[in-house]
Design an enzyme around this catalytic site. Structure first.
Site, PDB file in Angstrom:
ATOM      1  N   ASN A  13      28.141  31.377  35.400  1.00  0.00           N
ATOM      2  CA  ASN A  13      28.970  31.697  36.357  1.00  0.00           C
ATOM      3  C   ASN A  13      28.041  33.178  36.759  1.00  0.00           C
ATOM      4  O   ASN A  13      28.136  33.986  35.856  1.00  0.00           O
ATOM      5  CB  ASN A  13      30.240  32.135  35.740  1.00  0.00           C
ATOM      6  N   LYS A  15      29.304  35.349  38.938  1.00  0.00           N
ATOM      7  CA  LYS A  15      30.144  36.467  39.086  1.00  0.00           C
ATOM      8  C   LYS A  15      29.748  37.112  40.489  1.00  0.00           C
ATOM      9  O   LYS A  15      29.044  36.341  41.433  1.00  0.00           O
ATOM     10  CB  LYS A  15      30.150  37.311  38.044  1.00  0.00           C
ATOM     11  N   HIS A  98      39.768  32.432  36.017  1.00  0.00           N
ATOM     12  CA  HIS A  98      38.830  33.036  35.173  1.00  0.00           C
ATOM     13  C   HIS A  98      39.750  34.476  34.756  1.00  0.00           C
ATOM     14  O   HIS A  98      40.448  34.923  35.675  1.00  0.00           O
ATOM     15  CB  HIS A  98      37.810  33.456  35.798  1.00  0.00           C
ATOM     16  N   GLU A 100      38.967  37.193  34.628  1.00  0.00           N
ATOM     17  CA  GLU A 100      38.671  38.510  35.625  1.00  0.00           C
ATOM     18  C   GLU A 100      39.618  38.285  36.880  1.00  0.00           C
ATOM     19  O   GLU A 100      39.899  39.050  37.486  1.00  0.00           O
ATOM     20  CB  GLU A 100      37.156  38.586  35.915  1.00  0.00           C
ATOM     21  N   GLU A 171      37.964  30.395  26.934  1.00  0.00           N
ATOM     22  CA  GLU A 171      37.079  31.750  27.173  1.00  0.00           C
ATOM     23  C   GLU A 171      38.240  32.950  26.523  1.00  0.00           C
ATOM     24  O   GLU A 171      38.836  33.489  27.434  1.00  0.00           O
ATOM     25  CB  GLU A 171      36.779  32.123  28.486  1.00  0.00           C
ATOM     26  N   GLY A 177      31.805  39.084  28.222  1.00  0.00           N
ATOM     27  CA  GLY A 177      31.056  40.294  28.747  1.00  0.00           C
ATOM     28  C   GLY A 177      31.033  41.348  27.544  1.00  0.00           C
ATOM     29  O   GLY A 177      30.736  42.626  27.959  1.00  0.00           O
ATOM     30  N   SER A 217      30.324  35.625  25.859  1.00  0.00           N
ATOM     31  CA  SER A 217      29.258  36.012  25.148  1.00  0.00           C
ATOM     32  C   SER A 217      28.196  35.172  24.649  1.00  0.00           C
ATOM     33  O   SER A 217      27.837  35.064  23.646  1.00  0.00           O
ATOM     34  CB  SER A 217      29.500  37.289  24.246  1.00  0.00           C
TER      35      SER A 217
END
Ligand code: PGA
Length: 254
Positions: A13, A15, A98, A100, A171, A177, A217
């Site tokens: 991904n 991003k 996701h 985010e 996730e 991250g 991660s």
């Protein structure tokens, strides 16, 4: 690696990273490793890179997709993009839900549900991301969160439409991250919860064929640890997959 009943999926991904030129250089670097693997290799690229990357991977085993789309077919939604547009540009799949998107852009399970239905209408495969926040994790709410995310995101989506088109990505938000990756026990427990919920919502046949992957991660050092987990069928990788050498190494481990 232990023998798995489902094919392994390794997805990058990107991003909001990589221009068209950077994307093309990356794809050219990873293609030789992708051609050697038995796993399914995928990259979720920025919208602008879909067409050029899709052209580059034609006749290869690498799949290109998007990271988001709108739930409408078209209309007055300034700045948004429709599923049929990314499909036409060459996307084979889209990441939906996701964290985010959920946290920064306030996407709800109801909206994600509409997006999933639209994506399937557009013949796009879906990677549905689910996972608990740090507070939810600390308050022992993992089961409750995963259950409500799955139930609401998949509401009124029949199994027939999801067979071979849906990949579930667990996730944990606190691991994305942050460098704080989940222990294998945490990933395994979440996978088991997801399989129970999916069996409840659909049936065990559907659950049996559903790929569930881990993200948060993941890097070259810890990738094998997740790939070894029975029931975990692959990885969704952000930061580490920005480097084509690392992504190729993780594919080689799978
Ligand atoms: P990360 O991101 O690997 O950088 O934690 C994973 C993701 O956001 O899918």
């Amino acid at each position: 690696m232990a023998k798995k009943s489902r094919p392994c999926v390794i997805c990058a991904n990107w991003k909001m990273n990589k221009t068209i030129q950077e994307a093309a250089e990356y794809v050219e670097k990873v293609l030789p490793e992708v051609q050697k693997t038995k796993s399914t290799a995928m990259i979720a690229v920025p919208f602008t890179a879909i067409r050029p990357c899709a052209d580059l991977v034609k006749d290869s085993k690498l799949h290109i997709g998007a990271q988001n789309m709108n739930d409408a077919t078209d209309g007055a939604f300034t700045g948004e993009i429709a599923g049929r547009m990314i499909k036409e540009a060459g996307a084979e799949f889209v990441i939906l839900g996701h964290s985010e998107r959920r946290n920064i852009f306030k996407e709800t399970n109801a909206l994600i549900n509409r997006k999933i239905k639209r994506a399937l209408d557009c013949k796009l495969n879906v990677i549905l991301c689910i996972g608990e926040t740090k507070a939810e994790h600390e308050n022992n709410q993992v089961e409750h969160v995963l259950k409500s995310q799955l139930t609401e995101c998949l509401q009124d989506v029949p199994a027939e439409l999801l067979v071979s088109t849906l990949i579930l990505a667990y996730e944990p938000v606190w691991a994305i991250g942050t460098g704080l990756s989940a222990t294998p026990e945490i990933a395994k427990r979440a996978e088991e919860i997801c399989r129970l919920v999916i069996t409840d919502l659909y049936d065990s046949d559907f659950q049996n064929q559903l790929p569930i992957i881990y993200g948060g991660s993941v890097n070259v050092e810890n990738a094998s640890m997740y790939l070894e987990i029975d029931g975990i069928d692959g990885l969704l990788i952000g930061n580490s997959a920005l480097d084509p050498v690392s992504f190729a190494k993780i594919i080689a481990l799978s």
